[in-house]
Design a protein around this motif. Structure first.
Motif, PDB file in Angstrom:
ATOM      1  N   ASP A  15     -16.709  34.272 -73.431  1.00  7.50           N
ATOM      2  CA  ASP A  15     -16.343  34.424 -72.016  1.00  7.50           C
ATOM      3  C   ASP A  15     -15.732  33.142 -71.470  1.00  7.50           C
ATOM      4  N   ASP A  16     -16.284  32.003 -71.881  1.00 10.49           N
ATOM      5  CA  ASP A  16     -15.695  30.725 -71.474  1.00 10.49           C
ATOM      6  C   ASP A  16     -14.246  30.639 -71.945  1.00 10.49           C
ATOM      7  N   TYR A  17     -14.030  31.033 -73.177  1.00 14.23           N
ATOM      8  CA  TYR A  17     -12.675  30.984 -73.748  1.00 14.23           C
ATOM      9  C   TYR A  17     -11.720  31.891 -72.971  1.00 14.23           C
ATOM     10  N   LEU A  18     -12.161  33.082 -72.618  1.00 10.16           N
ATOM     11  CA  LEU A  18     -11.319  34.004 -71.865  1.00 10.16           C
ATOM     12  C   LEU A  18     -11.018  33.462 -70.467  1.00 10.16           C
ATOM     13  N   ASN A  19     -11.998  32.810 -69.847  1.00  9.87           N
ATOM     14  CA  ASN A  19     -11.757  32.184 -68.540  1.00  9.87           C
ATOM     15  C   ASN A  19     -10.739  31.060 -68.656  1.00  9.87           C
ATOM     16  N   MET A  20     -10.843  30.285 -69.725  1.00 10.22           N
ATOM     17  CA  MET A  20      -9.873  29.209 -69.953  1.00 10.22           C
ATOM     18  C   MET A  20      -8.471  29.778 -70.150  1.00 10.22           C
ATOM     19  N   ARG A  21      -8.390  30.895 -70.856  1.00  7.25           N
ATOM     20  CA  ARG A  21      -7.085  31.527 -71.074  1.00  7.25           C
ATOM     21  C   ARG A  21      -6.465  31.972 -69.755  1.00  7.25           C
ATOM     22  N   HIS A  22      -7.299  32.561 -68.890  1.00  7.78           N
ATOM     23  CA  HIS A  22      -6.815  33.008 -67.587  1.00  7.78           C
ATOM     24  C   HIS A  22      -6.273  31.817 -66.790  1.00  7.78           C
ATOM     25  N   LEU A  23      -7.017  30.723 -66.746  1.00 11.44           N
ATOM     26  CA  LEU A  23      -6.580  29.522 -66.028  1.00 11.44           C
ATOM     27  C   LEU A  23      -5.306  28.953 -66.645  1.00 11.44           C
ATOM     28  N   HIS A  24      -5.229  28.971 -67.965  1.00  6.40           N
ATOM     29  CA  HIS A  24      -4.058  28.447 -68.678  1.00  6.40           C
ATOM     30  C   HIS A  24      -2.795  29.211 -68.282  1.00  6.40           C
ATOM     31  N   TYR A  25      -2.864  30.543 -68.309  1.00  2.00           N
ATOM     32  CA  TYR A  25      -1.694  31.347 -67.962  1.00  2.00           C
ATOM     33  C   TYR A  25      -1.308  31.155 -66.509  1.00  2.00           C
ATOM     34  N   TRP A  26      -2.307  31.159 -65.628  1.00  2.00           N
ATOM     35  CA  TRP A  26      -2.011  30.984 -64.210  1.00  2.00           C
ATOM     36  C   TRP A  26      -1.362  29.635 -63.946  1.00  2.00           C
ATOM     37  N   LEU A  27      -1.918  28.588 -64.557  1.00  2.00           N
ATOM     38  CA  LEU A  27      -1.406  27.232 -64.316  1.00  2.00           C
ATOM     39  C   LEU A  27       0.030  27.086 -64.801  1.00  2.00           C
ATOM     40  N   ASN A  28       0.346  27.674 -65.972  1.00  2.00           N
ATOM     41  CA  ASN A  28       1.701  27.560 -66.499  1.00  2.00           C
ATOM     42  C   ASN A  28       2.722  28.169 -65.557  1.00  2.00           C
ATOM     43  N   TYR A  29       2.382  29.300 -64.957  1.00  3.54           N
ATOM     44  CA  TYR A  29       3.307  29.905 -63.994  1.00  3.54           C
ATOM     45  C   TYR A  29       3.349  29.120 -62.691  1.00  3.54           C
ATOM     46  N   PHE A  30       2.181  28.676 -62.231  1.00  2.00           N
ATOM     47  CA  PHE A  30       2.119  27.976 -60.953  1.00  2.00           C
ATOM     48  C   PHE A  30       2.889  26.651 -60.990  1.00  2.00           C
ATOM     49  N   LYS A  31       2.787  25.928 -62.100  1.00  2.12           N
ATOM     50  CA  LYS A  31       3.419  24.602 -62.204  1.00  2.12           C
ATOM     51  C   LYS A  31       4.935  24.673 -62.137  1.00  2.12           C
ATOM     52  N   ILE A  32       5.511  25.757 -62.632  1.00  2.00           N
ATOM     53  CA  ILE A  32       6.978  25.810 -62.701  1.00  2.00           C
ATOM     54  C   ILE A  32       7.554  26.816 -61.726  1.00  2.00           C
ATOM     55  N   ASN A  33       6.818  27.083 -60.654  1.00  2.00           N
ATOM     56  CA  ASN A  33       7.276  28.062 -59.681  1.00  2.00           C
ATOM     57  C   ASN A  33       8.438  27.524 -58.853  1.00  2.00           C
ATOM     58  N   PHE A  34       9.154  28.424 -58.232  1.00  2.00           N
ATOM     59  CA  PHE A  34      10.220  28.119 -57.278  1.00  2.00           C
ATOM     60  C   PHE A  34      11.332  27.287 -57.910  1.00  2.00           C
ATOM     61  N   ASN A  35      11.684  26.165 -57.284  1.00  2.00           N
ATOM     62  CA  ASN A  35      12.866  25.413 -57.693  1.00  2.00           C
ATOM     63  C   ASN A  35      12.723  24.768 -59.066  1.00  2.00           C
ATOM     64  N   LEU A  36      11.502  24.464 -59.479  1.00  6.97           N
ATOM     65  CA  LEU A  36      11.329  23.805 -60.771  1.00  6.97           C
ATOM     66  C   LEU A  36      11.764  24.715 -61.918  1.00  6.97           C
ATOM     67  N   SER A  37      11.418  25.987 -61.838  1.00  2.00           N
ATOM     68  CA  SER A  37      11.840  26.903 -62.894  1.00  2.00           C
ATOM     69  C   SER A  37      13.358  27.025 -62.939  1.00  2.00           C
ATOM     70  N   LYS A  38      13.994  26.990 -61.780  1.00  2.61           N
ATOM     71  CA  LYS A  38      15.461  27.038 -61.744  1.00  2.61           C
ATOM     72  C   LYS A  38      16.058  25.780 -62.367  1.00  2.61           C
ATOM     73  N   ALA A  39      15.439  24.637 -62.099  1.00  2.60           N
ATOM     74  CA  ALA A  39      15.938  23.389 -62.685  1.00  2.60           C
ATOM     75  C   ALA A  39      15.788  23.403 -64.205  1.00  2.60           C
ATOM     76  N   ILE A  40      14.683  23.989 -64.692  1.00  3.14           N
ATOM     77  CA  ILE A  40      14.439  24.046 -66.133  1.00  3.14           C
ATOM     78  C   ILE A  40      15.416  24.982 -66.830  1.00  3.14           C
ATOM     79  N   ASN A  41      15.760  26.092 -66.182  1.00  2.00           N
ATOM     80  CA  ASN A  41      16.484  27.150 -66.887  1.00  2.00           C
ATOM     81  C   ASN A  41      17.946  27.317 -66.517  1.00  2.00           C
ATOM     82  N   THR A  42      18.410  26.648 -65.469  1.00  2.00           N
ATOM     83  CA  THR A  42      19.805  26.828 -65.070  1.00  2.00           C
ATOM     84  C   THR A  42      20.759  26.467 -66.202  1.00  2.00           C
ATOM     85  N   GLY A  43      20.512  25.337 -66.864  1.00  2.00           N
ATOM     86  CA  GLY A  43      21.388  24.931 -67.960  1.00  2.00           C
ATOM     87  C   GLY A  43      21.372  25.922 -69.107  1.00  2.00           C
ATOM     88  N   LYS A  44      20.190  26.445 -69.438  1.00  2.00           N
ATOM     89  CA  LYS A  44      20.077  27.418 -70.539  1.00  2.00           C
ATOM     90  C   LYS A  44      20.824  28.703 -70.211  1.00  2.00           C
TER      91      LYS A  44
END
Length: 209
Positions: A133-162
């Protein structure tokens, strides 16, 4: 060593390359059976594990015994978790950390989740007091954090060139169907995929919530 591609990962990429060879060379005839250097472009981020991922996949696409390819030898990389603090954690509030619990944050939990995922895949035991259960909670936080960190303009900056490069390649193929270049791929990270999903409005931190 942390952050390196494991031998298992190398074999997985080589297997994927073999599958691509079966589809795009043997069955569809899209790529030449013998390696032609200017028909393929390969890009990678400047990280050893993504470079090795690209190299291993190319070994499967064009094995070393095919004409035009170079003989290769794969190094045995392994991800070891041999810190005693992670093998047996005596205090309940020290489940996920190496040092002071006050220093724990979401980024450290996310990083540790990556390590534990590799251990789980390789059938290595979790630290003593860490549950499924600890591992599954960590997975949930991991996925959420990855999306949250690159939200909005940051994701555009990362992917515009690609995305611009992708459109250029498609436009180039349309305007010149006979060009030699047929195959372009990028070896990158899961965060690149997360950013792309955000930009295409396919997923987000709210979806994970």
């Amino acid at each position: 060593m942390w952050g390196e591609l494991t031998a298992v990962g190398m074999r997985q990429h080589e297997t994927l390359g073999s599958m691509l060879r079966d589809d795009y060379i043997e069955h569809l005839g899209f790529l030449e059976k013998d390696y032609v250097y200017n028909s393929i472009q390969v890009y990678s981020t400047d990280v050893n594990r993504t470079i090795e991922s690209a190299r291993s996949q190319l070994y499967g696409l064009y094995p070393w015994d095919q004409p035009g390819s170079e003989k290769h030898q794969q190094s045995e990389a392994s991800l070891r978790r041999d810190d005693p603090d992670l093998q047996s954690l005596p205090q309940e509030d020290r489940k996920y950390i190496r040092d002071d619990p006050a220093a724990m944050n979401l980024s450290k939990i996310s990083s540790l989740y990556d390590t534990l995922t590799v251990d789980k895949y390789l059938n290595r035991p979790f630290p003593k007091d860490l549950t499924d259960d600890d591992y599954l909670n960590m997975r949930h936080l991991h996925y959420w954090l990855n999306y949250f960190k690159i939200n909005f303009n940051l994701s555009k900056a990362i992917n515009t060139g690609k995305l611009n490069r992708l459109l250029q390649d498609f436009d180039g193929r349309i305007s010149n169907p006979s060009q030699v270049l047929k195959w372009t791929f990028l070896s990158a990270h899961d965060t690149d995929i997360s950013g792309m999903l955000l930009d295409l409005n396919v997923s987000s931190a709210k979806c994970v919530e």
